[in-house]
Design an enzyme around this catalytic site. Structure first.
Site, short mmCIF file in Angstrom:
data_model
loop_
_atom_site.label_atom_id
_atom_site.label_comp_id
_atom_site.label_asym_id
_atom_site.label_seq_id
_atom_site.Cartn_x
_atom_site.Cartn_y
_atom_site.Cartn_z
N ASP A 104 4.23 3.29 6.25
CA ASP A 104 3.61 2.98 7.54
C ASP A 104 4.60 2.39 8.54
O ASP A 104 5.71 1.98 8.20
CB ASP A 104 2.49 1.95 7.36
N GLU A 160 7.34 2.47 -6.44
CA GLU A 160 7.57 1.94 -5.09
C GLU A 160 7.72 3.10 -4.10
O GLU A 160 8.09 4.21 -4.49
CB GLU A 160 8.85 1.11 -5.18
N ASP A 161 7.45 2.83 -2.84
CA ASP A 161 7.65 3.88 -1.83
C ASP A 161 9.12 3.99 -1.45
O ASP A 161 9.68 5.08 -1.41
CB ASP A 161 6.78 3.63 -0.58
N ASP A 163 14.97 -0.54 0.06
CA ASP A 163 15.80 -0.69 1.25
C ASP A 163 16.88 -1.74 0.95
O ASP A 163 17.90 -1.42 0.35
CB ASP A 163 14.87 -1.07 2.41
N LYS A 170 17.34 3.86 0.24
CA LYS A 170 18.35 3.77 1.31
C LYS A 170 19.53 2.97 0.78
O LYS A 170 19.63 1.77 1.03
CB LYS A 170 17.76 3.01 2.51
N ARG A 176 0.37 6.40 7.62
CA ARG A 176 0.35 6.52 6.15
C ARG A 176 -0.21 7.87 5.69
O ARG A 176 0.15 8.37 4.63
CB ARG A 176 -0.51 5.41 5.53
N LYS A 203 0.82 -1.19 0.00
CA LYS A 203 0.00 0.00 0.00
C LYS A 203 0.86 1.25 0.00
O LYS A 203 0.37 2.35 -0.22
CB LYS A 203 -0.86 0.02 1.27
N GLY A 204 2.16 1.08 0.28
CA GLY A 204 3.03 2.22 0.55
C GLY A 204 3.14 3.24 -0.57
O GLY A 204 3.30 4.43 -0.32
N PHE A 240 14.21 4.79 9.90
CA PHE A 240 12.91 4.26 9.51
C PHE A 240 11.94 5.41 9.23
O PHE A 240 11.59 6.18 10.11
CB PHE A 240 12.35 3.33 10.58
P1 5GP Z 1 13.34 -4.12 0.70
O1 5GP Z 1 12.87 -5.42 0.17
O2 5GP Z 1 13.96 -3.21 -0.31
O3 5GP Z 1 14.24 -4.32 1.90
O4 5GP Z 1 12.10 -3.42 1.37
C1 5GP Z 1 11.16 -2.74 0.66
C2 5GP Z 1 9.95 -2.53 1.53
O5 5GP Z 1 10.31 -2.46 2.93
C3 5GP Z 1 9.30 -1.21 1.24
O6 5GP Z 1 8.38 -1.31 0.19
C4 5GP Z 1 8.66 -0.88 2.56
O7 5GP Z 1 7.40 -1.51 2.65
C5 5GP Z 1 9.57 -1.48 3.60
N1 5GP Z 1 10.51 -0.49 4.17
C6 5GP Z 1 11.84 -0.45 4.03
N2 5GP Z 1 12.38 0.60 4.66
C7 5GP Z 1 11.34 1.27 5.21
C8 5GP Z 1 11.23 2.48 5.98
O8 5GP Z 1 12.19 3.20 6.29
N3 5GP Z 1 9.97 2.83 6.35
C9 5GP Z 1 8.86 2.09 6.03
N4 5GP Z 1 7.69 2.55 6.45
N5 5GP Z 1 8.92 0.97 5.30
C10 5GP Z 1 10.15 0.56 4.90
#
Ligand code: 5GP
Length: 179
Positions: free
Chosen positions: A158, A98-99, A102, A130, A164, A42-43, A151
């Site tokens: 969220d 994408e939001d 990470d 990040k 959100r 949903k992000g 974070f």
């Molecule tokens: P990845 O697979 O790249 O580690 O993670 C991607 C997902 O992790 C993002 O779509 C999000 O849902 C969540 N995520 C990663 N870092 C953050 C953050 O700093 N804040 C929030 N709210 N979600 C995060």
């Protein structure tokens, strides 16, 4: 300021100007093409709706939902599709919105799935990145803001389904954060 958040990381004005800048770049990149924007629920919902309205070319929407962090904010690398696309993307130009990227694990997995469906192109647009947390290389084609290892919540992002609807991006308080 809302309880649980520590400070503003990215202001409303900064978000607005970045969204306009990204929209202009996407308008140029996809001029004359039939673009399908795929929002990752949903992000990315709020970012996608602002971004799409700032664009002037014709676009179509679709959505995917994948399981990510759940209640603990750790990436597992195991990604489960909870909602798949409604449309066939073969031969289509696809932009994944994408939001935040990470570790990169979620997008890496999603890209594999989407590429196997033979789109004409598939690119990534993320609001936040990040880079210091990356575990797998993912090609981020359009990036809003590179942020430090904190974070982030608000503007669609969220923590336990909270925050959100905050109009800005905040850093979650350390005592709330299980990161
Ligand atoms: P990845 O697979 O790249 O580690 O993670 C991607 C997902 O992790 C993002 O779509 C999000 O849902 C969540 N995520 C990663 N870092 C953050 C953050 O700093 N804040 C929030 N709210 N979600 C995060």
């Amino acid at each position: 300021m809302r309880q649980g958040v520590e400070r503003v990381l990215i202001s409303r004005a900064e978000i607005d100007s970045k969204v306009r800048e990204l929209a202009r770049a996407l308008d140029r990149e996809y001029a004359g093409k039939n673009l399908l924007i795929v929002g990752i629920l949903k992000g990315a919902m709020i970012f996608m709706s602002d971004l799409a309205r700032a664009m002037t070319i014709d676009v179509q929407f679709d959505f995917m939902a994948v399981s990510s962090y759940g209640s603990s904010s750790k990436s597992t690398g195991v990604v489960r599709i909870q909602k798949d696309l409604d449309q066939n993307i073969q031969g289509r130009h696809v932009l994944v919105v994408e939001d935040i990227v990470d570790t990169g694990l979620t997008l890496n997995y999603l890209l594999e799935i989407l590429k196997a469906r033979e789109p004409a192109s598939v690119r990534i647009c993320t609001l936040l990145d990040k880079p210091s947390r990356r575990e797998v290389e993912v090609p981020v084609d359009f990036n809003g803001f590179a942020i430090p290892d904190e974070f982030a919540v608000g503007y669609g992002l969220d923590y336990n389904e909270m925050y959100r609807n905050l109009p800005e991006i905040y850093v979650l308080k350390r005592e709330v954060d299980t990161y």
